[in-house]
Design a protein around this motif. Structure first.
Motif, PDB file in Angstrom:
ATOM      1  N   GLU A 194     -15.402 -23.154   5.292  1.00 26.05           N
ATOM      2  CA  GLU A 194     -14.490 -24.239   4.903  1.00 26.05           C
ATOM      3  C   GLU A 194     -13.205 -24.256   5.718  1.00 26.05           C
ATOM      4  N   ALA A 195     -12.744 -23.077   6.143  1.00 26.75           N
ATOM      5  CA  ALA A 195     -11.488 -22.988   6.892  1.00 26.75           C
ATOM      6  C   ALA A 195     -11.521 -21.727   7.734  1.00 26.75           C
ATOM      7  N   VAL A 196     -10.823 -21.782   8.872  1.00 25.00           N
ATOM      8  CA  VAL A 196     -10.824 -20.678   9.830  1.00 25.00           C
ATOM      9  C   VAL A 196      -9.387 -20.316  10.171  1.00 25.00           C
ATOM     10  N   GLY A 197      -9.063 -19.020  10.113  1.00 26.57           N
ATOM     11  CA  GLY A 197      -7.725 -18.561  10.428  1.00 26.57           C
ATOM     12  C   GLY A 197      -7.519 -18.349  11.917  1.00 26.57           C
ATOM     13  N   GLU A 198      -6.278 -18.101  12.272  1.00 25.02           N
ATOM     14  CA  GLU A 198      -5.899 -17.891  13.670  1.00 25.02           C
ATOM     15  C   GLU A 198      -6.648 -16.697  14.263  1.00 25.02           C
ATOM     16  N   GLY A 199      -7.134 -16.859  15.477  1.00 27.05           N
ATOM     17  CA  GLY A 199      -7.783 -15.768  16.192  1.00 27.05           C
ATOM     18  C   GLY A 199      -9.282 -15.666  15.965  1.00 27.05           C
ATOM     19  N   ILE A 206     -11.556 -16.069   7.267  1.00 24.38           N
ATOM     20  CA  ILE A 206     -12.192 -17.367   7.032  1.00 24.38           C
ATOM     21  C   ILE A 206     -12.247 -17.613   5.536  1.00 24.38           C
ATOM     22  N   ARG A 207     -12.408 -18.888   5.157  1.00 26.70           N
ATOM     23  CA  ARG A 207     -12.753 -19.220   3.775  1.00 26.70           C
ATOM     24  C   ARG A 207     -14.163 -19.772   3.787  1.00 26.70           C
ATOM     25  N   ILE A 208     -15.010 -19.217   2.923  1.00 24.44           N
ATOM     26  CA  ILE A 208     -16.411 -19.619   2.872  1.00 24.44           C
ATOM     27  C   ILE A 208     -16.750 -20.100   1.473  1.00 24.44           C
ATOM     28  N   ARG A 209     -17.473 -21.214   1.388  1.00 19.47           N
ATOM     29  CA  ARG A 209     -17.978 -21.756   0.125  1.00 19.47           C
ATOM     30  C   ARG A 209     -19.426 -21.314  -0.015  1.00 19.47           C
ATOM     31  N   GLY A 244     -17.594 -25.853   8.941  1.00 16.04           N
ATOM     32  CA  GLY A 244     -18.896 -26.507   8.856  1.00 16.04           C
ATOM     33  C   GLY A 244     -20.062 -25.630   9.239  1.00 16.04           C
ATOM     34  N   ASP A 245     -19.802 -24.467   9.851  1.00 16.14           N
ATOM     35  CA  ASP A 245     -20.893 -23.559  10.225  1.00 16.14           C
ATOM     36  C   ASP A 245     -21.585 -23.013   8.983  1.00 16.14           C
ATOM     37  N   ARG A 246     -22.900 -22.942   9.046  1.00 20.61           N
ATOM     38  CA  ARG A 246     -23.658 -22.157   8.064  1.00 20.61           C
ATOM     39  C   ARG A 246     -23.449 -20.690   8.418  1.00 20.61           C
TER      40      ARG A 246
END
Length: 329
Positions: A71-76, A33-36, A83-85
């Motif tokens: 911010e973004a979610v990878g495959e699987g 995942i990418r997290i801000r 948008g999840d906290r």
């Protein structure tokens, strides 16, 4: 490409080694995942990494926990959505940043009722308290009314442990280095406190326990408290050494353990317990439950801008902090 600021070190050293640099982040790959980030947690393990006590490949980032927005979610990846906290305590290191791409396995959704600052401050320390009090247990486990000894009881892990031990019905004996810190531990739920600068820890433990000693000692201090920890244990007691704030414990003569009452010693780590997504989620759920239920309070007492990370480390090393601290991004 997405940009981020991140703390980096080129080689082990003092707090001045840390530099804030600009990075370009790509998209998350499978299982990532990418997290801000909104806030990043400060922990003593970060100092071990920075100083080389726990060696890292260089150059390296620093930091083990943070909270923010996906911010973004990878495959699987199925347990998180854009948008999840979210919050985490996770390897690899690198949480001191405004955003990062990382494995999703140890990232969990953060309940809406828990702030980002609290989330960033609670994951590593709260999950550490969880695996110590619930999983790192002496022979026969711990029962209501049992005594345990917890060093550095006014620190981030210690205050959480004081809360949690009280909720479990345990009599926690906390040590701290000043009367003010002892008072904090008492207010947090310690049944007894010992100012280790003025009192003989093992002698006071024997006095408190009627000469029996405690079933388990939880020790994050290391070299300075090692002998007192062993001398505070009842026969068949367990010493759980989970940190080295005062220096690495020297080699142990096994005969000492037999002479002091057939004692047990373990050196656990949080990340062994967080090896799978299932175990991470189960531990986080239990932590969230006691925080939301009010049994455990997370004290965020120190706040620093990310650019002031060197001062944050100096304060941690000087042992002038209480409770938890965060870097704000």
């Amino acid at each position: 490409m997405t940009s981020a600021q991140a703390v980096r070190i080129e080689a082990p050293g003092d707090a001045g080694q840390m530099k804030l640099v600009e990075l370009e982040l790509g998209e998350p790959g499978p299982g990532e995942i990418r997290i801000r980030h909104v806030a990043c947690g400060l922990n003593y393990i970060d100092i071990y990494h920075r100083s080389g006590v726990y060696p890292l490949p260089m150059p390296s980032g620093l930091g083990m926990e943070a909270a923010g927005v996906i911010e973004a979610v990878g495959e699987g990846v199925e347990h998180l959505r854009v948008g999840d906290r979210a919050a985490y305590a996770s390897q690899p290191v690198g949480a001191y940043c405004t955003a990062r791409v990382m494995p999703a396995r140890c990232v969990v959704r953060l309940p809406d009722a828990i702030s980002f600052e609290t989330g960033a401050a609670m994951m590593l320390k709260g999950l550490t308290a969880q695996y110590l009090l619930k999983k790192t247990l002496p022979q026969g486990g711990l029962q209501h009314g049992d005594h345990v000894l917890f060093h550095a009881a006014a620190g981030g892990v210690g205050l959480i442990a004081c809360n949690w031990a009280r909720a479990l019905g345990l009599q926690l004996i906390g040590t701290a280095g000043s009367d003010e810190k002892c008072a904090l531990a008492l207010a947090a739920g310690a049944s007894h406190v010992i100012n280790y600068r003025r009192e003989d820890v093992a002698a006071r433990v024997r006095e408190i326990t009627g000469g029996r000693g405690v079933k388990v000692v939880y020790d994050s201090v290391g070299a300075d408290t090692w002998n007192a920890s062993l001398d505070s244990l009842a026969p068949f007691g367990l010493l759980a050494s989970f940190g080295n704030a005062s220096g690495v414990v020297p080699p142990v003569a096994l005969g000492t353990l037999s002479a002091k009452g057939s004692l047990y010693v373990t050196r656990p780590t949080l990340f062994t317990h967080l090896a799978t997504r299932e175990s991470t989620q189960a531990m986080a759920d239990e932590l969230f439950a006691v925080v939301l239920g009010g049994q455990v309070q997370i004290r965020v007492e120190q706040r620093y801008p990310l650019a002031e990370v060197a001062q944050a480390h100096r304060d941690l090393e000087a042992r002038t902090t209480v409770g938890s601290g965060v870097l704000l991004v």
